[in-house]
Design a protein around this motif. Structure first.
Motif, mmCIF file in Angstrom:
data_model
loop_
_atom_site.group_PDB
_atom_site.id
_atom_site.type_symbol
_atom_site.label_atom_id
_atom_site.label_comp_id
_atom_site.label_asym_id
_atom_site.label_seq_id
_atom_site.Cartn_x
_atom_site.Cartn_y
_atom_site.Cartn_z
ATOM 1 N N UNK A 129 32.532 44.844 37.556
ATOM 2 C CA UNK A 129 33.154 46.354 36.255
ATOM 3 C C UNK A 129 33.687 47.060 37.304
ATOM 4 N N UNK A 130 34.929 47.840 36.616
ATOM 5 C CA UNK A 130 35.637 48.451 37.632
ATOM 6 C C UNK A 130 34.010 49.859 37.484
ATOM 7 N N UNK A 131 35.124 50.383 38.661
ATOM 8 C CA UNK A 131 34.009 51.621 39.053
ATOM 9 C C UNK A 131 33.864 52.522 37.196
ATOM 10 N N UNK A 132 32.434 53.060 38.004
ATOM 11 C CA UNK A 132 32.328 53.834 36.414
ATOM 12 C C UNK A 132 33.261 54.895 36.187
ATOM 13 N N UNK A 133 34.726 55.431 36.433
ATOM 14 C CA UNK A 133 35.187 56.493 36.520
ATOM 15 C C UNK A 133 36.726 55.782 36.152
ATOM 16 N N UNK A 134 36.538 54.966 35.783
ATOM 17 C CA UNK A 134 37.741 54.385 34.926
ATOM 18 C C UNK A 134 37.464 54.249 33.345
ATOM 19 N N UNK A 135 38.231 55.189 33.031
ATOM 20 C CA UNK A 135 38.195 55.745 31.771
ATOM 21 C C UNK A 135 38.206 54.576 30.618
ATOM 22 N N UNK A 136 37.917 53.655 30.657
ATOM 23 C CA UNK A 136 37.546 52.961 29.335
ATOM 24 C C UNK A 136 36.127 51.696 29.904
ATOM 25 N N UNK A 137 35.270 53.019 31.292
ATOM 26 C CA UNK A 137 34.439 51.639 31.912
ATOM 27 C C UNK A 137 32.802 51.316 30.661
ATOM 28 N N UNK A 138 32.791 52.213 29.519
ATOM 29 C CA UNK A 138 31.884 51.902 29.049
ATOM 30 C C UNK A 138 31.892 51.105 27.607
ATOM 31 N N UNK A 139 33.601 50.788 26.669
ATOM 32 C CA UNK A 139 34.182 49.433 26.613
ATOM 33 C C UNK A 139 33.767 48.702 27.340
ATOM 34 N N UNK A 140 34.724 48.474 28.209
ATOM 35 C CA UNK A 140 34.396 47.636 29.145
ATOM 36 C C UNK A 140 33.218 46.956 29.718
ATOM 37 N N UNK A 141 32.345 47.800 29.513
ATOM 38 C CA UNK A 141 30.815 47.530 30.256
ATOM 39 C C UNK A 141 30.369 46.995 28.463
ATOM 40 N N UNK A 142 30.491 47.893 27.437
ATOM 41 C CA UNK A 142 29.678 47.031 26.156
ATOM 42 C C UNK A 142 30.015 45.764 25.783
#
Length: 153
Positions: free
Chosen positions: A122-135
Motif C-alpha cells: 500500500x502507499x504510505x499513510x501520508x497518501x491522502x486516500x490511504x484510508x480509502x485504498x486500505x479499505x
C-alpha cells in the motif's frame, strides 16, 4: 454499463503507460514523467511473458477504464504467490465495482494456476486516500501484514 475484463495485449500499451503515469502522479501528489522507452519495454515484456506476469484490462462499453498488473513470485517462506504491482481505475469509473471485478479476475486466475496467496504493497499513510485504498483491499479480504497486506486463497 457493459463491463468486461480481458487479458492485456500489445494494443493496450498506450493505455497502460497512461494509467501507470496517472497512478504514480496520484500517489506522489504531483505530475510524474517516466522515460517512455523504459516504460514501453516493461509493458511489452510483461504482456509477452504471461508465465511470470499478468495484466488484466477493464473495459466499459469497449473503452479501457482500468487495469491490474501482477507478478508471479516465489519465496522460501510461502512458495509461489502473486504480487499486485499496479491497480488503477480511471477517476470517473471508481466506486462502481471496476476494481473489485479486476480483483476477482486476479483471484480466479490464481486459483486456476494453483496460486493461493496475493500480496499488495500500500502507499504510505501520508497518501491522502490511504484510508480509502486500505479499505478497498480490506474489503477484498486482505489482512494487515506490517506495511503489506496478503490474502490467503
Amino acid at each position: 454499463m457493459k463491463l468486461k475484463i480481458r487479458r492485456a495485449n500489445i494494443l493496450d500499451k498506450n493505455f497502460l503507460e497512461y494509467g501507470v503515469i496517472k497512478l504514480l502522479s496520484e500517489l506522489r501528489g504531483c505530475p510524474v514523467y517516466l522515460e517512455q522507452m523504459n516504460l514501453n519495454d516493461t509493458v511489452t515484456d510483461m504482456i509477452l511473458d504471461d508465465k511470470n506476469y499478468g495484466i488484466f484490462i477493464a473495459e466499459k462499453d469497449e473503452t479501457q477504464v482500468g487495469f491490474i498488473a501482477f507478478a508471479v513470485v516465489k519465496a522460501l517462506h510461502c512458495g509461489v504467490y502473486a504480487m499486485i504491482e499496479e491497480l488503477w481505475v480511471s477517476e470517473k469509473e471508481r466506486n462502481v465495482g471496476v476494481g473489485k471485478l479486476l480483483m476477482e479476475t486476479l483471484e480466479q486466475y490464481c486459483m486456476e494456476h494453483g496460486i493461493r496467496r496475493i500480496d499488495v504493497g500500500l502507499p504510505g499513510r501520508e497518501f491522502p486516500d490511504f484510508n480509502k485504498t486500505n479499505g478497498f483491499y480490506s474489503g477484498c479480504g486482505f489482512i494487515d501484514v506490517s506495511i503489506r497486506k496478503k490474502k490467503v486463497l
